[in-house]
Design an enzyme around this catalytic site. Sequence first.
Site, mmCIF file in Angstrom:
data_model
loop_
_atom_site.group_PDB
_atom_site.id
_atom_site.type_symbol
_atom_site.label_atom_id
_atom_site.label_comp_id
_atom_site.label_asym_id
_atom_site.label_seq_id
_atom_site.Cartn_x
_atom_site.Cartn_y
_atom_site.Cartn_z
ATOM 1 N N HIS A 87 0.799 -1.226 0.000
ATOM 2 C CA HIS A 87 0.000 0.000 0.000
ATOM 3 C C HIS A 87 0.832 1.277 0.000
ATOM 4 O O HIS A 87 0.295 2.359 -0.215
ATOM 5 C CB HIS A 87 -0.958 0.004 1.196
ATOM 6 C CG HIS A 87 -2.022 -1.042 1.114
ATOM 7 N ND1 HIS A 87 -2.976 -1.050 0.125
ATOM 8 C CD2 HIS A 87 -2.281 -2.120 1.886
ATOM 9 C CE1 HIS A 87 -3.781 -2.081 0.287
ATOM 10 N NE2 HIS A 87 -3.383 -2.752 1.354
ATOM 11 N N ARG A 131 6.877 -6.448 2.888
ATOM 12 C CA ARG A 131 5.587 -6.929 2.387
ATOM 13 C C ARG A 131 5.483 -6.590 0.905
ATOM 14 O O ARG A 131 5.591 -5.424 0.513
ATOM 15 C CB ARG A 131 4.402 -6.310 3.134
ATOM 16 C CG ARG A 131 3.072 -6.809 2.553
ATOM 17 C CD ARG A 131 1.895 -6.559 3.457
ATOM 18 N NE ARG A 131 1.484 -5.171 3.496
ATOM 19 C CZ ARG A 131 0.322 -4.753 4.024
ATOM 20 N NH1 ARG A 131 -0.517 -5.630 4.561
ATOM 21 N NH2 ARG A 131 0.028 -3.471 4.048
ATOM 22 N N ASP A 172 16.757 -11.301 -3.802
ATOM 23 C CA ASP A 172 18.080 -10.986 -4.332
ATOM 24 C C ASP A 172 18.612 -9.648 -3.825
ATOM 25 O O ASP A 172 19.828 -9.466 -3.719
ATOM 26 C CB ASP A 172 18.051 -10.985 -5.861
ATOM 27 C CG ASP A 172 18.129 -12.382 -6.458
ATOM 28 O OD1 ASP A 172 18.353 -13.346 -5.699
ATOM 29 O OD2 ASP A 172 17.956 -12.515 -7.686
ATOM 30 N N GLU A 218 -6.616 -12.733 5.271
ATOM 31 C CA GLU A 218 -7.433 -11.535 5.511
ATOM 32 C C GLU A 218 -8.775 -11.576 4.799
ATOM 33 O O GLU A 218 -9.381 -10.529 4.521
ATOM 34 C CB GLU A 218 -6.648 -10.288 5.085
ATOM 35 C CG GLU A 218 -5.964 -10.399 3.746
ATOM 36 C CD GLU A 218 -4.944 -9.303 3.506
ATOM 37 O OE1 GLU A 218 -5.059 -8.226 4.123
ATOM 38 O OE2 GLU A 218 -4.021 -9.527 2.700
ATOM 39 N N ASP A 277 -8.893 -5.801 6.007
ATOM 40 C CA ASP A 277 -9.490 -6.485 4.863
ATOM 41 C C ASP A 277 -10.478 -7.553 5.305
ATOM 42 O O ASP A 277 -11.498 -7.780 4.633
ATOM 43 C CB ASP A 277 -8.400 -7.086 3.984
ATOM 44 C CG ASP A 277 -7.754 -6.052 3.081
ATOM 45 O OD1 ASP A 277 -8.445 -5.541 2.180
ATOM 46 O OD2 ASP A 277 -6.578 -5.743 3.275
#
Length: 259
Positions: free
Chosen positions: A48, A73, A87, A152, A178
């Site tokens: 977000h 996230r 990586d 969620e 959510d």
Amino acid sequence: MPAPRNTLKHRLAAKEVLHGCWIGLADPYLAQISATAGFDWLLIDGEHAPNDLRSLMAQLAVIEPSASAPVVRLPDGDPAKIKQVLDIGAQSLLIPMVESAEQARELVRATRYAPEGFRGVGAALARASRFSAIPDYLTTANAEICLIVQVETRAGMAALDEILGVEGVDGVFIGPADLAADMGYLGRSGAPEVKAAVLGALGRIRAAGKAAGVLVTEPDYIEEARAAGATFLGVGIDVTIFAGAMRRLAAEMAARRGA
């Protein structure tokens, strides 16, 4: 020399209760300030917040020397995104909107080199291997990956027990906002029905031996989550902390000017 030890993974496995903060301001300078605060972990939000691969890497770099373990996230479970963020040096990932055990298994495989998974082999030019300065990176990296999946939705909650049975999933994070929306309580994550579902899920996760995660910012809710079994406990968001402090100061000055 092996891959760096993932202290977050090992502390969660030891059932420690670890407090963290969401980092959504998408700037390494602000991330570094947050890294001086003393949280156990800081989550760099790529779902977000307006982050890209380079901004995620810059924030990883400034958090890593601190006592706060960095977590990334991603916006989804795309294996290509997972490969890239591993990586650049991420070792702990939170993946949103997981709704089945099969989805969780594919996420585990995306984070592991063969034969355990299908992570692409490009560590020779990657920051994760310190640009080939870690000679044993390929053979030791899998063991230090921490994967937390985010449940969620009602579908995810229905599949929770099956998800908890997936080997390689270190923890399950319940997303109250959510989940509330999916349950018909949009914008009301503190509704009694939603809170009961969240706290019940945290207890089931903890009972299954996995790290139980949630983000809640109200003091009473934090205590309830901890009592229910939360060990990966998000207690704040840098965006709202900053915005709230700025607004309070502005309001205080406006009130003094008008006095």
